[in-house]
Design an enzyme around this catalytic site. Structure first.
Site, PDB file in Angstrom:
ATOM      1  N   GLU A 249       0.887  -1.175   0.000  1.00  0.00           N
ATOM      2  CA  GLU A 249       0.000   0.000   0.000  1.00  0.00           C
ATOM      3  C   GLU A 249       0.915   1.212   0.000  1.00  0.00           C
ATOM      4  O   GLU A 249       1.600   1.467   0.994  1.00  0.00           O
ATOM      5  CB  GLU A 249      -0.883  -0.005   1.254  1.00  0.00           C
ATOM      6  CG  GLU A 249      -1.717  -1.273   1.426  1.00  0.00           C
ATOM      7  CD  GLU A 249      -3.031  -1.209   0.664  1.00  0.00           C
ATOM      8  OE1 GLU A 249      -3.393  -0.116   0.183  1.00  0.00           O
ATOM      9  OE2 GLU A 249      -3.690  -2.246   0.536  1.00  0.00           O
ATOM     10  N   CYS A 283      -2.084   9.065   2.856  1.00  0.00           N
ATOM     11  CA  CYS A 283      -1.830   8.597   1.486  1.00  0.00           C
ATOM     12  C   CYS A 283      -2.925   9.085   0.556  1.00  0.00           C
ATOM     13  O   CYS A 283      -2.709   9.215  -0.650  1.00  0.00           O
ATOM     14  CB  CYS A 283      -1.715   7.087   1.448  1.00  0.00           C
ATOM     15  SG  CYS A 283      -3.200   6.254   2.007  1.00  0.00           S
TER      16      CYS A 283
HETATM   17  P1  NAD Z   1       8.628   4.529   4.436  1.00  0.00           P
HETATM   18  O1  NAD Z   1       8.451   3.821   3.135  1.00  0.00           O
HETATM   19  O2  NAD Z   1       9.836   5.379   4.602  1.00  0.00           O
HETATM   20  O3  NAD Z   1       8.688   3.471   5.650  1.00  0.00           O
HETATM   21  C1  NAD Z   1       7.632   2.573   5.882  1.00  0.00           C
HETATM   22  C2  NAD Z   1       8.137   1.415   6.739  1.00  0.00           C
HETATM   23  O4  NAD Z   1       9.108   0.670   6.013  1.00  0.00           O
HETATM   24  C3  NAD Z   1       8.801   1.840   8.040  1.00  0.00           C
HETATM   25  O5  NAD Z   1       8.396   0.953   9.061  1.00  0.00           O
HETATM   26  C4  NAD Z   1      10.293   1.668   7.728  1.00  0.00           C
HETATM   27  O6  NAD Z   1      11.072   1.434   8.880  1.00  0.00           O
HETATM   28  C5  NAD Z   1      10.270   0.459   6.813  1.00  0.00           C
HETATM   29  N1  NAD Z   1      11.412   0.301   5.889  1.00  0.00           N
HETATM   30  C6  NAD Z   1      12.256   1.270   5.443  1.00  0.00           C
HETATM   31  N2  NAD Z   1      13.126   0.757   4.548  1.00  0.00           N
HETATM   32  C7  NAD Z   1      12.817  -0.575   4.418  1.00  0.00           C
HETATM   33  C8  NAD Z   1      13.343  -1.641   3.628  1.00  0.00           C
HETATM   34  N3  NAD Z   1      14.355  -1.452   2.771  1.00  0.00           N
HETATM   35  N4  NAD Z   1      12.774  -2.857   3.732  1.00  0.00           N
HETATM   36  C9  NAD Z   1      11.719  -3.074   4.562  1.00  0.00           C
HETATM   37  N5  NAD Z   1      11.183  -2.094   5.337  1.00  0.00           N
HETATM   38  C10 NAD Z   1      11.726  -0.860   5.272  1.00  0.00           C
HETATM   39  O7  NAD Z   1       7.283   5.355   4.676  1.00  0.00           O
HETATM   40  P2  NAD Z   1       6.900   6.343   5.875  1.00  0.00           P
HETATM   41  O8  NAD Z   1       7.700   7.598   5.747  1.00  0.00           O
HETATM   42  O9  NAD Z   1       6.910   5.616   7.160  1.00  0.00           O
HETATM   43  O10 NAD Z   1       5.355   6.653   5.516  1.00  0.00           O
HETATM   44  C11 NAD Z   1       4.959   7.566   4.546  1.00  0.00           C
HETATM   45  C12 NAD Z   1       4.599   6.857   3.254  1.00  0.00           C
HETATM   46  O11 NAD Z   1       3.589   5.888   3.504  1.00  0.00           O
HETATM   47  C13 NAD Z   1       4.010   7.793   2.216  1.00  0.00           C
HETATM   48  O12 NAD Z   1       4.557   7.506   0.952  1.00  0.00           O
HETATM   49  C14 NAD Z   1       2.518   7.462   2.242  1.00  0.00           C
HETATM   50  O13 NAD Z   1       1.817   7.769   1.063  1.00  0.00           O
HETATM   51  C15 NAD Z   1       2.551   6.004   2.518  1.00  0.00           C
HETATM   52  N6  NAD Z   1       1.273   5.534   3.054  1.00  0.00           N
HETATM   53  C16 NAD Z   1       0.473   4.757   2.271  1.00  0.00           C
HETATM   54  C17 NAD Z   1      -0.767   4.317   2.743  1.00  0.00           C
HETATM   55  C18 NAD Z   1      -1.651   3.414   1.925  1.00  0.00           C
HETATM   56  O14 NAD Z   1      -2.567   2.809   2.474  1.00  0.00           O
HETATM   57  N7  NAD Z   1      -1.418   3.279   0.641  1.00  0.00           N
HETATM   58  C19 NAD Z   1      -1.192   4.697   4.011  1.00  0.00           C
HETATM   59  C20 NAD Z   1      -0.354   5.499   4.776  1.00  0.00           C
HETATM   60  C21 NAD Z   1       0.881   5.908   4.295  1.00  0.00           C
END
Ligand code: NAD
Length: 481
Positions: A249, A283
Site C-alpha cells: 500500500e 496517502c
Molecule cells: P517509508 O516507506 O519510509 O517506511 C515505511 C516502513 O518501512 C517503516 O516501518 C520503515 O522502517 C520500513 N522500511 C524502510 N526501509 C525498508 C526496507 N528497505 N525494507 C523493509 N522495510 C523498510 O514510509 P513512511 O515515511 O513511514 O510513511 C509515509 C509513506 O507511507 C508515504 O509515501 C505514504 O503515502 C505512505 N502511506 C500509504 C498508505 C496506503 O494505504 N497506501 C497509508 C499510509 C501511508
C-alpha cells in the site's frame, strides 16, 4: 511502561539483542521525549519469526470463529483504553487529538468488521465431473507474515494488518515505524492482555534493518507493507527471487477535479479538509486541485481565505486546526519542495514557510496553497506528504481528466460537478482506486477495499473481504464416495 520500550517475542517483552535504542520524540515539542525504544536488528527478527512459527499449528487449529474471540476481547480493551491510545498517538505522531480519537474509532471498526467476517471465511462447492464425487474450495492461511507499517496512522494501519492476519490463522511479526513505537506497543499489549497465545503476534521495533531481515527470511510467507513507493519497490525486488507474496500500500498524488459547474463552496470545504487534515500526511490527502479556468480565480480566493485563517499548533491544543508534521526531515522536504515549485513558475498564494510564533520547538509548517502550478512540475507529480496544495489550471472536462491522470500514482480522486453524465464519465476514466464525487477525496470504510491504481498499490487491497486474498491461499478438493 519500561517493558514497552522493548520487543514482544513469544509472549514476553524483551530488550533488543542489539542493545541499541532510539528516542521517540514529540513532533509538537521536541523537548518531550516519550522514551528510548529498541533499535533492533536481524537477530531479533530471527527470534520473532521462530516464535511465530512455533505458534502456527495451534493457532490455525482453533479455526476462525474461536480466533475472532481474541479480536473481540482486544477490541473491548482498546475501547476501554481509547483515551490513552488517542493521547499517545497525538504525543508521538503529532496529529490533533480529535484526529487521533477518529483513528482509534477507525481501528475499532476494522477490528469489528474483521471479527464478523470469521463466520464467512469459507469457499464454494462446485459441480464434479465424476460420479459420486464432491468438489469444493477452501482457504488456508499462508503462514508467518511480516507486517511493516508507517507512522501516519500508527494504530489504524497496524490494525488493518494485525486483525486479518490473526483472523485468517496466520501468525505475525509486526515492525512499526521507528517514529511511532509506543502506539504499536500499546496495540500489542492489548492483544496480549486479551489472552492471545504466545508467539501469535510478535513485535520487533526498529527501522530498515528489521524490515529487510523480515523480507529476507525464508520462513516469512508474505509481507504486508504500507509506506513509500521506493521502499515498496525495494521489498518487491528483494522478495522476487523466492516469489514472496506481497501486499504493498504505497503513496499518492491525489487530485480533486473542480469543473466549471461545481458548487465552489462545497468544493472549497472538501479541499481544505482533504489537504490540511493531519497536515496532509495521509496517502489519500488532497495534493492537487485541477480547476477549470472559468472558476479557478474564484476557487483560489475562497481557498486562500479559508486556509490563511487556519491555526497551526500542537495537537493537544483545542484551538489548533492544523497539526505539526512528523519530524524535521518532513518539514525540510515540504519547504524545499515549495521553493523548487516557485522556480518552476508556481506562485505561493498563502503559507510557504515554517510557523514559529508562540509555538513550542516543533515541526510546524504553515498550510500552503500554490497557484499557477504547471501540471508537469515536480510538485504536481511527486508526493509531498505535508500541508502543501497545488492548484493547476485546466480547460474543460477532457483536459482536467488528462491532468488528473498524468501522475504515476493512483490512490484517491474526487470530482466536483452537478452534471450526472460527467460524474459517471469521471468515475469511468479516473485512474485512481478510491473515488469520491462532491465530497472530500479522503476517507474510507472498513468494509470497502483500501485500494490504489498504478504505483499506489500492488497485490490484494486491505480492508473489505478482498483482504483474505492476501492472508490466505485457495485449495481445491475432490472427494469420491
Ligand atoms: P517509508 O516507506 O519510509 O517506511 C515505511 C516502513 O518501512 C517503516 O516501518 C520503515 O522502517 C520500513 N522500511 C524502510 N526501509 C525498508 C526496507 N528497505 N525494507 C523493509 N522495510 C523498510 O514510509 P513512511 O515515511 O513511514 O510513511 C509515509 C509513506 O507511507 C508515504 O509515501 C505514504 O503515502 C505512505 N502511506 C500509504 C498508505 C496506503 O494505504 N497506501 C497509508 C499510509 C501511508
Amino acid at each position: 511502561m519500561s517493558e514497552l520500550l522493548g520487543n514482544h517475542v513469544g509472549g514476553r517483552w524483551v530488550p533488543a539483542e542489539t542493545g541499541l535504542t532510539r528516542p521517540d520524540v514529540n513532533p509538537a515539542d521536541t523537548r518531550d521525549v516519550l522514551g528510548e525504544f529498541a533499535e533492533s536488528g536481524g537477530v531479533d527478527v530471527e527470534a520473532a519469526v521462530d516464535a511465530a512459527r512455533a505458534a502456527r499449528a495451534d493457532w490455525h487449529g482453533l479455526g476462525p470463529i474461536r480466533r475472532a474471540e481474541f479480536l473481540r476481547e482486544a477490541g473491548r480493551l482498546i475501547s476501554a483504553r481509547a483515551a490513552e491510545f488517542a493521547e499517545t498517538i497525538t504525543r508521538e505522531q503529532g496529529k490533533l487529538l480529535s484526529e487521533a480519537r477518529g483513528e482509534v474509532r477507525r481501528a475499532l471498526e476494522v477490528l469489528d468488521f474483521t471479527a464478523g467476517e470469521s463466520r464467512r471465511l469459507g469457499g464454494v462447492t462446485a459441480p464434479a465431473e465424476d460420479p459420486r464425487t464432491w468438489a469444493f474450495t477452501f482457504r488456508r492461511p499462508i503462514g508467518v507474515v511480516g507486517l511493516i507499517t508507517p507512522w501516519n496512522f500508527p494504530l489504524a494501519i497496524p490494525m488493518w494488518k494485525v486483525a486479518p492476519a490473526l483472523l485468517s490463522g496466520c501468525t505475525a511479526v509486526l515492525k512499526p515505524s521507528p517514529l511511532t513505537p509506543l502506539t504499536a506497543a500499546l496495540l500489542v499489549r492489548a492483544f496480549a492482555d486479551a489472552g492471545l497465545p504466545p508467539g501469535v503476534l510478535n513485535l520487533v521495533q526498529g527501522d530498515r534493518p528489521v524490515g529487510e531481515a523480515l523480507v529476507a527470511h525464508q520462513a516469512v510467507a508474505g509481507i504486508s507493507f504500507t509506506g513509500s513507493v521506493p521502499v515498496g519497490t525495494a521489498i518487491q525486488r528483494a522478495g522476487a527471487h523466492r516469489l514472496l507474496k506481497t501486499q504493498l500500500e504505497l503513496g499518492g498524488k491525489n487530485a480533486v477535479v473542480v469543473l466549471d459547474d461545481a458548487d465552489l463552496e462545497q468544493a472549497t470545504d472538501a479541499i481544505v479538509r482533504g489537504a490540511f487534515g493531519q497536515a496532509g500526511q495521509r496517502c489519500s490527502a488532497t495534493s492537487r486541485v485541477v480547476a477549470d479556468v472559468r472558476v479557478v480565480d474564484e476557487l483560489v480566493d475562497r481557498l486562500v481565505e479559508r486556509v490563511a485563517a487556519l491555526r497551526v499548533g500542537p495537537g493537544t491544543d483545542p484551538g489548533s486546526d492544523v497539526c505539526p508534521v512528523v519530524n524535521d526531515d518532513r518539514m525540510r522536504a515540504c519547504l524545499d519542495a515549495v521553493h523548487r515549485a516557485e522556480d518552476s513558475g508556481a506562485v505561493v498564494a498563502c503559507g510557504g514557510a515554517a510557523a514559529t510564533d508562540g509555538l513550542p520547538p516543533g515541526h510546524y509548517v504553515r498550510p500552503t496553497v500554490l497557484r499557477d502550478v504547471p501540471w508537469d512540475a515536480e510538485i504536481a507529480q511527486e508526493e509531498i506528504f505535508g500541508p502543501v496544495l497545488s492548484v493547476i489550471d485546466s480547460d474543460g472536462f477532457d483536459d482536467a481528466l488528462r491532468i488528473a491522470n498524468s501522475v504515476r500514482y493512483g490512490m484517491s480522486g474526487a470530482v466536483f460537478t452537478r452534471d450526472p453524465a460527467r460524474i459517471f464519465e469521471a468515475l469511468d476514466r479516473f485512474e485512481a482506486g478510491m473515488l469520491h464525487v462532491n465530497r472530500p477525496g479522503v476517507g474510507a470504510y472498513a468494509h470497502l477495499p483500501h485500494v490504489g491504481a498504478k504505483q499506489s498499490q500492488h497485490g490484494p487491497p486491505e480492508c473489505s473481504p478482498q483482504v483474505w486474498d492476501f492472508y490466505t491461499e485457495w485449495r481445491s478438493a475432490c472427494i469420491a464416495y
